[in-house]
Design an enzyme around this catalytic site. Structure first.
Site, PDB file in Angstrom:
ATOM      1  N   ASP A 130      -0.528   4.454   0.409  1.00 50.85           N
ATOM      2  CA  ASP A 130      -1.173   5.285   1.592  1.00 50.85           C
ATOM      3  C   ASP A 130      -0.186   5.222   2.854  1.00 50.85           C
ATOM      4  OD1 ASP A 130      -2.483   2.776   2.004  1.00 50.85           O
ATOM      5  OD2 ASP A 130      -4.187   3.999   3.047  1.00 50.85           O
ATOM      6  N   ASP A 166       4.710  -6.001   4.304  1.00 45.47           N
ATOM      7  CA  ASP A 166       3.791  -5.159   5.226  1.00 45.47           C
ATOM      8  C   ASP A 166       3.945  -5.525   6.554  1.00 45.47           C
ATOM      9  OD1 ASP A 166       2.503  -2.771   5.550  1.00 45.47           O
ATOM     10  OD2 ASP A 166       0.801  -3.642   5.162  1.00 45.47           O
ATOM     11  N   HIS A 192       1.051  -1.160   0.078  1.00 40.15           N
ATOM     12  CA  HIS A 192       0.244   0.090  -0.057  1.00 40.15           C
ATOM     13  C   HIS A 192       0.891   1.289   0.036  1.00 40.15           C
ATOM     14  CE1 HIS A 192       0.104   0.617   4.563  1.00 40.15           C
ATOM     15  NE2 HIS A 192       0.208  -0.413   4.626  1.00 40.15           N
ATOM     16  N   GLU A 239      -5.344   1.187   2.499  1.00 42.12           N
ATOM     17  CA  GLU A 239      -5.081   0.354   3.479  1.00 42.12           C
ATOM     18  C   GLU A 239      -5.337   0.764   5.082  1.00 42.12           C
ATOM     19  OE1 GLU A 239      -3.286  -2.596   6.301  1.00 42.12           O
ATOM     20  OE2 GLU A 239      -2.834  -0.550   5.919  1.00 42.12           O
TER      21      GLU A 239
HETATM   22  N1  BES Z   1       1.445  -3.015   8.164  1.00 39.13           N
HETATM   23  C1  BES Z   1       0.356  -2.996   8.813  1.00 39.13           C
HETATM   24  C2  BES Z   1      -0.101  -4.263   9.455  1.00 39.13           C
HETATM   25  C3  BES Z   1       0.653  -4.718  10.561  1.00 39.13           C
HETATM   26  C4  BES Z   1       0.564  -4.115  11.833  1.00 39.13           C
HETATM   27  C5  BES Z   1       1.526  -5.707  10.370  1.00 39.13           C
HETATM   28  C6  BES Z   1       1.612  -4.470  12.764  1.00 39.13           C
HETATM   29  C7  BES Z   1       2.523  -6.193  11.138  1.00 39.13           C
HETATM   30  C8  BES Z   1       2.463  -5.417  12.329  1.00 39.13           C
HETATM   31  C9  BES Z   1      -0.886  -2.133   8.253  1.00 39.13           C
HETATM   32  O1  BES Z   1      -0.689  -1.087   7.538  1.00 39.13           O
HETATM   33  C10 BES Z   1      -1.882  -1.740   9.437  1.00 39.13           C
HETATM   34  O2  BES Z   1      -1.696  -0.633   9.898  1.00 39.13           O
HETATM   35  N2  BES Z   1      -3.152  -2.377   9.416  1.00 39.13           N
HETATM   36  C11 BES Z   1      -4.162  -1.637  10.372  1.00 39.13           C
HETATM   37  C12 BES Z   1      -5.529  -2.119   9.803  1.00 39.13           C
HETATM   38  C13 BES Z   1      -6.618  -1.302   9.858  1.00 39.13           C
HETATM   39  C14 BES Z   1      -6.385   0.267   9.548  1.00 39.13           C
HETATM   40  C15 BES Z   1      -7.841  -1.962   9.133  1.00 39.13           C
HETATM   41  C16 BES Z   1      -4.007  -2.349  11.800  1.00 39.13           C
HETATM   42  O3  BES Z   1      -3.365  -3.269  11.858  1.00 39.13           O
HETATM   43  O4  BES Z   1      -4.377  -1.425  12.568  1.00 39.13           O
HETATM   44 MN    MN Z   2       0.952  -1.480   6.312  1.00 41.59          MN
HETATM   45 MN    MN Z   3      -0.392   0.549   8.808  1.00 42.71          MN
END
Ligand code: BES
Ligand code: MN
Ligand code: MN
Length: 462
Positions: free
Chosen positions: A93, A185, A91, A158
């Site tokens: 963003d 990610d 992503h 995302e």
């Molecule tokens: N890259 C993260 C997911 C992630 C978080 C991977 C921590 C490894 C460790 C992703 O960009 C993210 O922040 N996801 C959000 C999802 C939400 C906005 C729907 C999250 O986990 O809060």
């Molecule tokens: Mn991410």
């Molecule tokens: Mn994130």
């Protein structure tokens, strides 16, 4: 057999390291904050920048509209019908950068300090998306071909819940058809320790509004005789947990699939201590559900957390006011086989039961995502283990994750392809927080690993 990165690819990546670094800094200068409408032009500019970098890598690229921010779709299909097709997702963003005053250097002016690239989006996810583009470029620039057909899907929302992506994938399922999905990610478990993810938690995100009187009241003239929305909200929030940390919402755990004793045992082999976890987080102590270790609490168990609170007077000094309303943002992290739809029903029923006379309470579901667990076998995972070992000179570990990437379950369900999650962040990287960073070395080694992966997937190593 030990594999090595093919010399032509290694040489290309080394010769172009400085250029890749400068280009990444260009990408990091674009404030593509998906949550804020004032950044819509930056999102558009960022999508165009990513499309151009995909074209520079030797693929075609299109910017495709969705109901929200656009998707950038790159394609190279020259490997032929017999070769597998891989979809790389990332992503472009980023999260809002506030509070700005806590950044040592401005969030959209990337700098390197102590081998770390500091900028909003450096690790989440621009640096990790871009290292894939550079790995692809290494193949196409040196050999005019890739060992696999390649699709790059770069998303622009995302960080606001990927609201439009599921439909986009459904509508474009033919074009996105693939044998494997690869995503960077996430993070490595420890410095120098390459990691493959075996699980992600899902999410159900709520806003709870409590409305009392029509407007704020004098707390002397009315206090004690009408309901206080802040107090009501505090009681509702307090009712989410029992004192032992167990979530008290009726039915909340009904669908939770327990980890097998063997899987719980394997967690203990990872190099983890509560002490480093506390140092990283700056928290004074670990707390949580009784009977579970810290890693289990974060990877294997669901949560219900307050993300924000708003009510009454919070300015300087004292003001004797009885607030008319109170609001909380609350999100539950989910584990298989919980679903956001079901948790939404349970949450609404729980809050309704907890609502006293004298206020109205509404619960809105803002967004959700399904939890995920991997089947870690097959050619892609074997190839990934070899490729990571090639780049990091260390056998990768299998780890869980407490965060969420909503689209992972959709890819698996709609495209029927296994998903490999291999991330190059590190503990303490400050994703979503001030002073986010990515280790420059991981950007370089990540690109080498992903360049090696495509050879490994076709040839089983060299
Ligand atoms: N890259 C993260 C997911 C992630 C978080 C991977 C921590 C490894 C460790 C992703 O960009 C993210 O922040 N996801 C959000 C999802 C939400 C906005 C729907 C999250 O986990 O809060
Ligand atoms: Mn991410
Ligand atoms: Mn994130």
């Amino acid at each position: 057999m030990t594999s090595t990165l093919a010399p032509d690819l290694a040489q290309y990546l080394a010769a172009n390291e400085k250029k890749a670094h400068d280009e990444l800094f260009e990408l990091l200068r674009i404030p593509s904050v998906s949550a804020r409408s004032e950044h819509v032009p930056d999102i558009k500019r960022c999508a165009e920048w990513v499309a151009k970098s995909i074209r520079d890598a030797g693929m075609t690229a299109e910017i495709l509209p969705t109901g929200g921010h656009p998707v950038v779709l790159g394609e190279w299909r020259g490997a032929g019908k017999d070769a597998p097709t891989v979809l790389v997702y990332g992503h472009y963003d980023v999260q809002p950068a506030e509070p700005l005053e806590l950044w040592t250097s401005p969030p959209f002016e990337p700098v390197t300090r102590d081998g770390r690239i500091y900028a909003r989006g450096s690790v989440d996810d621009k640096g990790q998306l871009f290292l894939h583009i550079k790995a692809i470029q290494a193949h196409l620039a040196t050999r005019k071909k890739l060992p696999v057909n390649m699709i790059v899907l770069a998303e622009g929302e995302e960080e606001v819940g990927s609201e439009n992506l599921e439909r986009f994938i459904g509508q474009n399922a033919k074009r996105l058809a693939c044998d494997y999905v690869v995503i960077s990610d996430s993070s490595m478990f420890a410095p120098g320790l390459p990691s493959i993810l075996s699980s992600l938690r899902g999410l159900a995100y709520f806003q709870i509004d409590v409305q009392g009187a029509a407007g704020d009241l004098h707390s002397g003239s009315y206090g004690g005789a009408v309901a206080n929305p802040a107090t009501v909200l505090a009681r509702i929030i307090a009712s989410f947990h029992r004192p032992d940390g167990h979530i008290a919402i009726r039915g909340f755990y009904d669908k939770v699939r327990a980890w097998k004793p063997k899987e719980r045992q394997q967690l203990k082999k990872l190099p983890f201590t509560d002490k480093t976890f506390l140092e990283e987080s700056g928290a004074p102590a670990t707390v949580g559900e009784k009977g579970y270790s810290t890693l289990e609490r974060v990877w294997a168990r669901p949560t219900c957390e307050v993300n924000g609170l708003l009510s009454g007077y919070t300015g300087e000094g004292a003001k004797t006011v009885l607030p008319a309303k109170a609001m909380a943002k609350v999100s539950c992290r989910l584990v298989p086989d919980q679903s956001p739809e079901e948790i939404q029903k349970l949450m609404k029923a729980h809050v309704a039961k907890m609502t006293p006379r004298g206020v109205t309470v509404t619960v809105q579901h803002l967004h959700g995502g399904r939890p995920w667990r991997a089947e870690l076998d097959g050619p892609l995972f074997d190839a990934a283990r070899r490729a990571l070992k090639t780049a990091f000179a260390k056998e990768p570990v299998i780890v869980g994750e407490g965060g969420s990437i909503p689209v992972v379950g959709d890819f698996q369900r709609i495209l029927g392809a296994p998903v490999l999650l291999v991330g190059f962040g590190l503990p303490g990287e400050n994703a979503h927080a001030p002073n986010e960073w990515m280790l420059e070395e991981n950007f370089v080694k990540g690109a080498r690993a992903m360049a090696a992966l495509w050879d490994e997937l076709r040839g089983g190593g060299r």
